[in-house]
Every structure is written in C-alpha cells, then in structure tokens.
Design a protein around this motif. Structure first.
Motif, short mmCIF file in Angstrom:
data_model
loop_
_atom_site.label_atom_id
_atom_site.label_comp_id
_atom_site.label_asym_id
_atom_site.label_seq_id
_atom_site.Cartn_x
_atom_site.Cartn_y
_atom_site.Cartn_z
N ALA A 15 -1.67 2.46 9.17
CA ALA A 15 -1.13 1.14 8.83
C ALA A 15 -0.36 0.51 9.99
N GLY A 16 -0.05 1.32 11.01
CA GLY A 16 0.76 0.80 12.12
C GLY A 16 2.21 0.59 11.72
N ALA A 17 2.65 1.29 10.69
CA ALA A 17 4.01 1.13 10.17
C ALA A 17 4.98 1.96 11.00
N GLU A 18 6.16 1.43 11.20
CA GLU A 18 7.21 2.20 11.84
C GLU A 18 7.88 3.04 10.76
N PHE A 19 8.17 4.29 11.10
CA PHE A 19 8.84 5.16 10.15
C PHE A 19 9.62 6.23 10.89
N GLU A 20 10.64 6.74 10.22
CA GLU A 20 11.42 7.83 10.77
C GLU A 20 10.88 9.14 10.19
N ASP A 21 10.40 10.00 11.06
CA ASP A 21 9.80 11.27 10.66
C ASP A 21 10.85 12.35 10.85
N CYS A 22 11.54 12.69 9.78
CA CYS A 22 12.63 13.67 9.85
C CYS A 22 12.10 15.07 9.61
N ARG A 23 12.40 15.97 10.51
CA ARG A 23 12.00 17.37 10.37
C ARG A 23 13.26 18.20 10.17
N ILE A 24 13.13 19.29 9.47
CA ILE A 24 14.29 20.16 9.26
C ILE A 24 14.00 21.55 9.80
N GLU A 25 15.04 22.24 10.12
CA GLU A 25 14.92 23.64 10.54
C GLU A 25 14.98 24.51 9.28
N ARG A 26 14.32 25.64 9.35
CA ARG A 26 14.29 26.56 8.21
C ARG A 26 15.70 26.89 7.70
N ALA A 27 16.64 27.05 8.60
CA ALA A 27 18.01 27.40 8.21
C ALA A 27 18.68 26.28 7.40
N GLU A 28 18.23 25.04 7.58
CA GLU A 28 18.80 23.90 6.85
C GLU A 28 18.28 23.80 5.42
N TRP A 29 17.13 24.42 5.15
CA TRP A 29 16.45 24.21 3.89
C TRP A 29 17.26 24.57 2.65
N LEU A 32 19.74 21.79 1.90
CA LEU A 32 19.07 20.52 1.64
C LEU A 32 18.37 20.52 0.29
N LYS A 33 17.74 21.63 -0.06
CA LYS A 33 17.00 21.75 -1.32
C LYS A 33 17.86 21.36 -2.52
N LYS A 34 19.12 21.74 -2.49
CA LYS A 34 20.03 21.46 -3.60
C LYS A 34 20.31 19.97 -3.76
N THR A 35 20.09 19.18 -2.70
CA THR A 35 20.41 17.76 -2.74
C THR A 35 19.23 16.88 -3.11
N LEU A 36 18.03 17.45 -3.16
CA LEU A 36 16.83 16.65 -3.40
C LEU A 36 16.53 16.54 -4.89
N CYS A 37 16.03 15.37 -5.30
CA CYS A 37 15.84 15.09 -6.73
C CYS A 37 14.94 16.13 -7.42
N LEU A 38 13.92 16.62 -6.77
CA LEU A 38 13.06 17.65 -7.37
C LEU A 38 13.15 18.97 -6.61
N GLY A 39 14.07 19.05 -5.68
CA GLY A 39 14.28 20.29 -4.95
C GLY A 39 13.12 20.68 -4.04
N GLN A 40 12.40 19.69 -3.53
CA GLN A 40 11.25 19.99 -2.69
C GLN A 40 11.01 18.90 -1.66
N LEU A 41 10.24 19.26 -0.66
CA LEU A 41 9.78 18.33 0.36
C LEU A 41 8.27 18.21 0.23
N PRO A 42 7.71 17.11 0.68
CA PRO A 42 8.33 16.00 1.38
C PRO A 42 9.00 15.02 0.41
N VAL A 43 9.82 14.17 0.99
CA VAL A 43 10.38 13.03 0.28
C VAL A 43 10.24 11.80 1.17
#
Length: 196
Positions: A15-29, A32-43
């Motif tokens: 689509a040629g859309a600009e977007f921020e592609d956020c990656r996480i490190e395994r140690a962050e997971w 982060l999991k506790k903060t996500l609405c369904l406890g999973q990625l991607p979002v």
C-alpha cells in the motif's frame, strides 16, 4: 525468520503506507504480554486503539488500503483463500510445535508428501477457476499476498513447497515477489531472528 505479523507488513508495504515496525527482544516478552489485550503478538495500534489477532489486523489493513476486493463478492473470494490458508496452518503449526523428534519427522513427511502437494493442487485449481492470475475479483488482493507469504514462510521453516506442477501459483508468486513495494520491503526489513 518471519512469522504471523509479516502478512500485515507486506500489505502495508504494498500500500506504500508508512508504519512503525516495533520489534521486541525475547527478554521483554513476559512483561509486555501482561499489558496486551489478548496477551499475544502481533498487535496494531491505530488512532490510539489496539487491535490483536494477526488475521484481523491483515483483514483490516486490506480493507483500509483497497486490497480486500472491490465488491463484497470479491472480498468473499479473498476470504475463501485466506480460510484455506488457515486450514493449512492448522496442520503445519502442530508439527512445528511437536517436541518428539520422531513424531515431528513423521508429521513433516506427511506434510511434504501428502498434505502440502494436495493443498497446492487444490489451490491451483481454485486459482485457475478464477482466471489463473488472482484469487479474487481479477485484481490483486490480500489473498494473493497471503499465498506468497505462506509459501515463503514454509520455505523458511524447511518445508519448501514444490510448485512446479502449479504454473498459475508459480506465476502469482513471481508477480508478488516482483512488485516494487514488496521488493523494497523485503530488501529493507529488519533481520531479527524469529519475529511476529
């Protein structure tokens, strides 16, 4: 190695859309999991709202950027292909998660010798019935991009699909691979090991 979020990235790229592609490190997971609405990625975060579930995200992006089909019937044809792809992943995923090496090898052999060839033949027949160029509405849709993404993911996971007998699928894969925006994304995307 790519994963479930890659289809959405490919849609955004096409689509040629600009977007921020956020990656996480395994140690962050774990945190982060506790903060996500369904406890999973991607979002996907849009206008302050967070959307989960990879196919929900991809479908939303396809609609937003005109890759879901021009009519409701086109969209249904695209969804038909998407659901067939999900059916395949419902077989592949348990194999990938299997801990017993012997059982995993048996599952992989069945996938490579029966399931995947039969699935490819079915999808070739479907694509051919639609004119042999696109899966839906005689236009590029997220279904075409999803087929490309799926077969690329299988290659990455040492289950390379043999499309030599599937000439329309083979041409479709080349078409998607050679789209300028897809080429640009694949050249520039981060290489971060396994990601979603």
């Amino acid at each position: 190695m790519t994963a479930r979020g890659e289809l959405s990235r490919l849609i955004l790229a096409q689509a040629g859309a600009e977007f921020e592609d956020c990656r996480i490190e395994r140690a962050e997971w774990p945190a982060l999991k506790k903060t996500l609405c369904l406890g999973q990625l991607p979002v996907l975060e849009v206008e302050g709202k967070v959307i989960a579930q990879s196919m929900t995200i991809a479908r939303y992006l396809a609609r937003r950027f005109g890759l879901a089909g021009k009519t409701d019937l086109d969209a249904a044809e695209a969804d038909q292909t998407i659901d067939a792809i999900k059916d395949l992943w419902n077989i592949v995923t348990p194999m990938m998660k299997e801990q017993d090496n012997v059982k995993r090898a048996e599952m992989k052999k069945k996938l490579e010798t029966e399931t995947l060839p039969n699935w490819l033949k079915m999808m070739e027949t479907l694509l051919t019935s639609k004119g042999g160029i696109h899966f839906a509405g005689n236009q590029l849709t997220w279904a075409d991009i999803a087929m490309y993404d799926t077969l690329e993911l299988l290659k990455e996971r040492q289950c390379p699909p043999d499309v030599t007998e599937c000439q329309n699928i083979k041409r479709l894969l080349e078409k998607i691979r050679n789209l300028p925006n897809i080429q640009k994304w694949e050249k520039l995307r981060p290489r971060t090991g396994v990601h979603v």
